[in-house]
Design a protein around this motif. Sequence first.
Motif, mmCIF file in Angstrom:
data_model
loop_
_atom_site.group_PDB
_atom_site.id
_atom_site.type_symbol
_atom_site.label_atom_id
_atom_site.label_comp_id
_atom_site.label_asym_id
_atom_site.label_seq_id
_atom_site.Cartn_x
_atom_site.Cartn_y
_atom_site.Cartn_z
ATOM 1 N N ILE A 192 0.837 -1.191 0.000
ATOM 2 C CA ILE A 192 0.000 0.000 0.000
ATOM 3 C C ILE A 192 0.877 1.247 0.000
ATOM 4 C CG2 ILE A 192 -1.887 1.212 1.129
ATOM 5 C CD1 ILE A 192 -2.581 -1.630 0.166
ATOM 6 N N VAL A 193 0.654 2.121 -0.992
ATOM 7 C CA VAL A 193 1.459 3.332 -1.150
ATOM 8 C C VAL A 193 0.555 4.559 -0.999
ATOM 9 C CG1 VAL A 193 2.999 4.624 -2.666
ATOM 10 C CG2 VAL A 193 2.993 2.122 -2.745
ATOM 11 N N PRO A 194 0.822 5.430 -0.028
ATOM 12 C CA PRO A 194 0.035 6.663 0.101
ATOM 13 C C PRO A 194 0.254 7.577 -1.103
ATOM 14 C CG PRO A 194 1.280 6.213 2.113
ATOM 15 C CD PRO A 194 1.814 5.290 1.068
ATOM 16 N N THR A 195 -0.818 8.239 -1.542
ATOM 17 C CA THR A 195 -0.727 9.212 -2.623
ATOM 18 C C THR A 195 -1.206 10.565 -2.104
ATOM 19 O OG1 THR A 195 -2.969 8.805 -3.468
ATOM 20 C CG2 THR A 195 -1.208 7.375 -4.299
ATOM 21 N N LYS A 196 -1.257 11.544 -2.978
ATOM 22 C CA LYS A 196 -1.667 12.890 -2.577
ATOM 23 C C LYS A 196 -3.105 12.923 -2.068
ATOM 24 C CE LYS A 196 -0.836 17.426 -2.526
ATOM 25 N NZ LYS A 196 0.187 18.052 -1.684
ATOM 26 N N SER A 197 -3.972 12.123 -2.698
ATOM 27 C CA SER A 197 -5.382 12.164 -2.326
ATOM 28 C C SER A 197 -5.984 10.796 -2.051
ATOM 29 C CB SER A 197 -6.197 12.846 -3.437
ATOM 30 O OG SER A 197 -6.043 12.146 -4.656
#
Length: 265
Positions: A192-197
Motif C-alpha cells: 500500500i502506497v500513500p498518494t496525494k489524495s
Amino acid sequence: MVDNFELIEKYMAKQALTWKEGDCYYVQLLRRQADDPMIGGVKDKKYHGNMHSRSIKDYLIKSVDHLEDVKQQIIEFCKLENVRAYIRLNKRNYKNIALQMMKHIAEQAASGETYSSPFHLVSSACGECCQAGDDKTWIVDLDKEYLPYEKEIIDMICQCMPISAKLQELQAETGASYEEIKQKYVAENFFIVPTKSGKHIVCKPFNRDTFSHVPNADAIAKAKKDGKEPKMGLWEQFCKSRGIELKCMDIHKDNPTILYVPDMQ
C-alpha cells in the motif's frame, strides 16, 4: 507533502533477491497539469499547453543505495520545479531499454520519417520495457471516495484468479483457515502506497472481468429473457448490495506510483 522514500526502499530491498544484471527501476519527475502555476487566475500554458503531464527529469535506479544517493537531489528538484517524483515498481533492464531505442531508430530509418529529437528515446523505451516477469505488479488506484472500502476491495481482488487459486493451494498445503491464509498472503504480496489524495494498492495481476464487469444492454436483455440476473463483477455486486454509486476505480497494468510530492506552490 508525500514522502514514500523509506517505504519504497524497503519494498525494493525485498525485491532485490530476484534482481538480474542490469535490472533497474524507472523514476520520473513529472509536472502535472493540475500543478501548473496560475497567471491571472488561469493556468500558465507555457508549462503544458494541452498535455496532461510533462516529464522533467528521469532516473534509472539500480539499487536501494542508488536511490538513497539521489534522494536529496530528487527532493530539492521537486521543490524547486514544483513537480512530483514517480517510480515504476515493475523492473526495467538496461539491455532491453537499449534494444528498444535501437528498434525505434531502425523503424524511423526504414519508414523514411523525419527524425525527431533523440532525447525522448530513453524515456519512451523505459516506459515500454517492463521486464518484471513473475514479479510484475498492477496498481489499483484508490481516490479518497474509495478509501472506506479498502479492505473490501482487497478481499475482492483475492477472489479473482489466479490469486484465488493460489490461496486455495496454500490452504490445502497448510490446513490453515482461509482467513489466516489470506491475511498472510496479503501481508506478503500487497503493498500500500500513500498518494496525494488516496492510496495505491500494488498487487499481483488478477482477472479484471471477475473484479469488475458491467453488462451491456444485450446481456441484460438476454438474462431477462432467460429469467436470470445479468452477470456483474464483484465490485458492481458490492456496490449494489450497499446502495453505493461508484464506478470501478482505475486499475493500471504498468503505471508509476508516488515516490515524493512536495508542498505545491
